[in-house]
Design a protein around this motif. Structure first.
Motif, PDB file in Angstrom:
ATOM      1  N   SER A  29       0.806  -1.226   0.000  1.00 39.56           N
ATOM      2  CA  SER A  29       0.000   0.000   0.000  1.00 39.56           C
ATOM      3  C   SER A  29       0.836   1.272   0.000  1.00 39.56           C
ATOM      4  O   SER A  29       0.388   2.312  -0.486  1.00 39.56           O
ATOM      5  CB  SER A  29      -0.942   0.008   1.204  1.00 39.56           C
ATOM      6  N   ARG A  30       2.058   1.207   0.525  1.00 41.62           N
ATOM      7  CA  ARG A  30       2.879   2.420   0.563  1.00 41.62           C
ATOM      8  C   ARG A  30       3.387   2.812  -0.828  1.00 41.62           C
ATOM      9  O   ARG A  30       3.902   3.916  -0.998  1.00 41.62           O
ATOM     10  CB  ARG A  30       4.043   2.235   1.541  1.00 41.62           C
ATOM     11  N   ARG A  37      -2.890   7.486   3.229  1.00 42.88           N
ATOM     12  CA  ARG A  37      -1.815   7.187   4.164  1.00 42.88           C
ATOM     13  C   ARG A  37      -2.330   7.234   5.589  1.00 42.88           C
ATOM     14  O   ARG A  37      -3.108   8.111   5.940  1.00 42.88           O
ATOM     15  CB  ARG A  37      -0.663   8.193   3.994  1.00 42.88           C
ATOM     16  N   GLN A  41      -0.249   1.610   8.278  1.00 36.84           N
ATOM     17  CA  GLN A  41       0.217   0.936   7.060  1.00 36.84           C
ATOM     18  C   GLN A  41       1.487   0.142   7.340  1.00 36.84           C
ATOM     19  O   GLN A  41       2.416   0.624   7.993  1.00 36.84           O
ATOM     20  CB  GLN A  41       0.499   1.972   5.966  1.00 36.84           C
ATOM     21  N   ASP A  42       1.513  -1.092   6.824  1.00 39.42           N
ATOM     22  CA  ASP A  42       2.701  -1.926   6.961  1.00 39.42           C
ATOM     23  C   ASP A  42       3.820  -1.383   6.073  1.00 39.42           C
ATOM     24  O   ASP A  42       3.570  -0.662   5.094  1.00 39.42           O
ATOM     25  CB  ASP A  42       2.406  -3.365   6.517  1.00 39.42           C
TER      26      ASP A  42
END
Length: 290
Positions: A29-30, A37, A41-42
């Motif tokens: 996802s980053r 954001r 978030q991992d």
């Protein structure tokens, strides 16, 4: 909680100081410009290494990343067979709330790796051997337009398994009923909602893992209908959920059929709905249905 800058500097510092690590990539996802954001978030990180045995033989090498709350190493687990081939992953949740999902990958797999996922960015390439990769995109996860047969199968599976749920409820086998409702009926409902979003957006976006962004793309009324399908633990609540699912599935499937010029089998729907209503009204001491 350590900041994003703190975490990225740590990841790269460890890699820079370790000659076995030849490249670092970021996934997930980053790297996705369409994902909002937030602090949960991992950090999906891959270290591309010359060999892995020395890491696997030293379980404490990951201590450098911080104090862990809990660790999972899927490739070492008996309950979940490994799915990454020769790769090895460390899923680390730290006491400050940050999480790193770190995967070790042989540097010799770089070309295969680059072809696997378009949500990827190269953070470090010590030897300049990684191929050029385009800008990160989530297009591989966009809602896919179904064929008419696939659509028909989804509708058939939904209504077919609804009868299992009703049977389980009448028998007072609530675990059986809940399993079929949540594990089979609900995924068909979510699929039809996903396709509805696709028809409204030209099948050009992702609704996220487990449909987590679905609320953005459907009407408030339809969202409230979906929320009404999540039952509690009583038989009456599960019955209400089953009938709510049927109403929502029908209205959404009809919209999808109209948009894609498909046929919706209303006869199948009406016959099963009548059957569900019959079972709901059937006394528990009934000897036979007909």
């Amino acid at each position: 909680m350590r900041t994003e800058q703190d975490m990225m500097e740590l990841v790269l510092r460890v890699a820079t100081q370790d000659d076995r690590i030849r490249a670092v990539t970021l996934e997930g996802s980053r790297t996705n410009p369409n994902v909002p954001r937030d602090l949960f978030q991992d950090y999906d990180i891959s270290y591309h290494v010359t060999e892995m045995d020395s890491y696997k033989s030293d379980p404490h090498w990951i201590d450098v990343f911080g104090e862990r709350m809990i660790l999972q190493t899927p490739e070492d687990m008996a309950m979940f067979p490994p799915e990454l081939g020769d790769r090895f992953s460390y899923l680390m949740l730290f006491t400050d709330g940050n999480r790193i999902d770190l995967t070790l990958i042989s540097i010799h797999e770089k070309d295969q790796y680059c072809a696997e996922d378009k949500l990827m960015q190269i953070l470090l390439d010590k030897d300049g051997v990684f191929p050029q990769v385009p800008a990160s995109t989530d297009e591989d996860y966009w809602v896919k337009q179904p064929s008419a047969d696939f659509y028909a199968d989804c509708c058939n599976e939904f209504w077919w398994v609804c009868t299992y749920v009703a049977k389980g409820l009448w028998r007072e086998e609530i675990l059986y009923a809940q399993d079929h409702l949540q594990q089979i009926v609900r995924p068909m409902l979510m699929k039809i909602l996903e396709w509805h979003v696709g028809t409204q957006t030209d099948f050009s976006l992702s609704i996220g893992k487990n449909g987590k962004y679905l609320k953005r793309y459907i009407s408030e009324e339809r969202w409230e209908e979906l929320m009404s399908t999540y039952p509690g633990g009583s038989y009456e609540e599960v019955w209400a959920s089953l009938f709510a699912m049927g109403r929502l599935f029908r209205s959404t499937a009809l919209d999808v059929a109209e948009s894609l010029l498909f046929d919706y089998d209303m006869g199948q729907d009406q016959r099963v709905t009548a059957f569900l209503t019959h079972i709901y009204e059937l006394p528990r001491d009934a000897k036979q249905i007909y």
